[in-house]
Design an enzyme around this catalytic site. Sequence first.
Site, PDB file in Angstrom:
ATOM      1  N   ASP A 153     -27.344 -22.685  17.147  1.00  0.00           N
ATOM      2  CA  ASP A 153     -28.079 -22.933  18.390  1.00  0.00           C
ATOM      3  C   ASP A 153     -28.583 -21.580  18.888  1.00  0.00           C
ATOM      4  O   ASP A 153     -27.799 -20.720  19.293  1.00  0.00           O
ATOM      5  CB  ASP A 153     -27.150 -23.570  19.415  1.00  0.00           C
ATOM      6  CG  ASP A 153     -27.833 -23.848  20.747  1.00  0.00           C
ATOM      7  OD1 ASP A 153     -29.032 -23.526  20.890  1.00  0.00           O
ATOM      8  OD2 ASP A 153     -27.159 -24.377  21.654  1.00  0.00           O
ATOM      9  N   VAL A 154     -29.900 -21.378  18.877  1.00  0.00           N
ATOM     10  CA  VAL A 154     -30.438 -20.069  19.229  1.00  0.00           C
ATOM     11  C   VAL A 154     -30.203 -19.724  20.693  1.00  0.00           C
ATOM     12  O   VAL A 154     -30.320 -18.555  21.089  1.00  0.00           O
ATOM     13  CB  VAL A 154     -31.943 -19.965  18.902  1.00  0.00           C
ATOM     14  CG1 VAL A 154     -32.184 -20.069  17.404  1.00  0.00           C
ATOM     15  CG2 VAL A 154     -32.756 -20.992  19.677  1.00  0.00           C
ATOM     16  N   ALA A 203     -49.668 -31.050  14.874  1.00  0.00           N
ATOM     17  CA  ALA A 203     -48.975 -32.312  14.578  1.00  0.00           C
ATOM     18  C   ALA A 203     -47.507 -32.043  14.252  1.00  0.00           C
ATOM     19  O   ALA A 203     -47.100 -31.993  13.091  1.00  0.00           O
ATOM     20  CB  ALA A 203     -49.650 -33.019  13.411  1.00  0.00           C
ATOM     21  N   THR A 204     -46.698 -31.849  15.297  1.00  0.00           N
ATOM     22  CA  THR A 204     -45.269 -31.644  15.125  1.00  0.00           C
ATOM     23  C   THR A 204     -44.514 -32.692  15.945  1.00  0.00           C
ATOM     24  O   THR A 204     -45.109 -33.497  16.658  1.00  0.00           O
ATOM     25  CB  THR A 204     -44.836 -30.239  15.603  1.00  0.00           C
ATOM     26  OG1 THR A 204     -44.913 -30.189  17.039  1.00  0.00           O
ATOM     27  CG2 THR A 204     -45.728 -29.155  15.010  1.00  0.00           C
ATOM     28  N   ASP A 205     -43.168 -32.634  15.865  1.00  0.00           N
ATOM     29  CA  ASP A 205     -42.341 -33.549  16.644  1.00  0.00           C
ATOM     30  C   ASP A 205     -42.046 -33.013  18.042  1.00  0.00           C
ATOM     31  O   ASP A 205     -41.300 -33.636  18.804  1.00  0.00           O
ATOM     32  CB  ASP A 205     -41.005 -33.805  15.928  1.00  0.00           C
ATOM     33  CG  ASP A 205     -41.176 -34.658  14.695  1.00  0.00           C
ATOM     34  OD1 ASP A 205     -42.183 -35.390  14.619  1.00  0.00           O
ATOM     35  OD2 ASP A 205     -40.306 -34.593  13.802  1.00  0.00           O
ATOM     36  N   ASN A 227     -39.412 -19.166  15.975  1.00  0.00           N
ATOM     37  CA  ASN A 227     -40.167 -20.408  16.002  1.00  0.00           C
ATOM     38  C   ASN A 227     -39.506 -21.506  16.835  1.00  0.00           C
ATOM     39  O   ASN A 227     -40.197 -22.388  17.328  1.00  0.00           O
ATOM     40  CB  ASN A 227     -40.364 -20.906  14.562  1.00  0.00           C
ATOM     41  CG  ASN A 227     -40.912 -22.316  14.506  1.00  0.00           C
ATOM     42  OD1 ASN A 227     -42.079 -22.564  14.772  1.00  0.00           O
ATOM     43  ND2 ASN A 227     -40.036 -23.273  14.175  1.00  0.00           N
ATOM     44  N   TYR A 266     -42.183 -25.008  30.324  1.00  0.00           N
ATOM     45  CA  TYR A 266     -42.690 -24.600  29.009  1.00  0.00           C
ATOM     46  C   TYR A 266     -43.690 -23.456  29.160  1.00  0.00           C
ATOM     47  O   TYR A 266     -43.609 -22.444  28.461  1.00  0.00           O
ATOM     48  CB  TYR A 266     -43.350 -25.806  28.336  1.00  0.00           C
ATOM     49  CG  TYR A 266     -43.910 -25.533  26.958  1.00  0.00           C
ATOM     50  CD1 TYR A 266     -43.073 -25.467  25.856  1.00  0.00           C
ATOM     51  CD2 TYR A 266     -45.279 -25.360  26.765  1.00  0.00           C
ATOM     52  CE1 TYR A 266     -43.585 -25.224  24.584  1.00  0.00           C
ATOM     53  CE2 TYR A 266     -45.802 -25.127  25.506  1.00  0.00           C
ATOM     54  CZ  TYR A 266     -44.946 -25.056  24.420  1.00  0.00           C
ATOM     55  OH  TYR A 266     -45.465 -24.812  23.169  1.00  0.00           O
ATOM     56  N   LYS A 276     -43.392 -19.442  27.719  1.00  0.00           N
ATOM     57  CA  LYS A 276     -44.357 -18.794  26.833  1.00  0.00           C
ATOM     58  C   LYS A 276     -44.920 -17.526  27.463  1.00  0.00           C
ATOM     59  O   LYS A 276     -45.122 -16.525  26.778  1.00  0.00           O
ATOM     60  CB  LYS A 276     -45.480 -19.767  26.468  1.00  0.00           C
ATOM     61  CG  LYS A 276     -44.998 -20.989  25.679  1.00  0.00           C
ATOM     62  CD  LYS A 276     -44.245 -20.586  24.416  1.00  0.00           C
ATOM     63  CE  LYS A 276     -43.813 -21.787  23.587  1.00  0.00           C
ATOM     64  NZ  LYS A 276     -43.096 -21.415  22.352  1.00  0.00           N
TER      65      LYS A 276
END
Length: 281
Positions: A71-72, A196-198, A98, A162, A166
């Site tokens: 877990d980062v 197109a990611t989750d 990432n 979010y 960033k």
Amino acid sequence: MYRKVFASKVFDRKVVLISGGCAGIGRALAERLAQAGARLAILDLDKTELESLVRHLADQHNAEALGLCCDVADAVAVEHAVAQAIEHFGGIDVLINNAGITHRSTFAETELAVFQRVMAVNYFGALHCTKAALSSLIDRNGQIIVLSSLSGFAPLLYRSAYNASKHALHGLFETLRYEIKGSGVNVMLVCPGFTATDLRKNALVGDDSIAHQPPLAMGKVASTQDVAEAIYQGALKRRRLLVLSNVDWRARLLARFFPRLFERVLLPRLSGLKPQPFRRG
């Protein structure tokens, strides 16, 4: 597509550590760098997916890969995982920060726990990994690659936590770049557009639960493979900033110099949501 003919040897036998490497852009980068001959240390929370990815990289790309369940957001866990990677491979040449999560909720309806969780993963996760790997990266004239976002310079509606995470990444890594100037370490900030990611499918909502909603329609969406290829090419050139978006220059121009026009015209489109009128109480 397997790119072997005329392939660059820059990353051949280099050690690349990728956080959040089991899905999305992280997984696509792992495959692309495996094709380039890199040895991979992959951090992720899902032990089963890690084991599956390590096997896939070995079977399909003949790549040496080490999966590390981590877990980062946990500084001690990251320090231990990075130490394992350094002990296994002898050092780290490239760090790719990432790992990330997002949310979809208004500021007023977002609980403090959501802000803390998003910052813990997106910002402190990158900080923890970089702290742990920096000495090795300096020793090997390495490279730090940070996955930021279009929202790093053009805010997205209902993504206050979010967006803040960033912006924080830019503040941290632009400062770090100056502080280690002359060390031989390159810092590249990457700002993808919609991919197109989750990430959006597993977005948090205001009460800290997962939305489990289908992705919103936002026009053209890039594939993870195309984004990974662009990042790979940027890393070969050791670029400082890589903006990948079908609205990149327009969003940057409008957000910075014409903020009212940006808010009226582009912000709803980028966010994929219509702004709701503010209601008191």
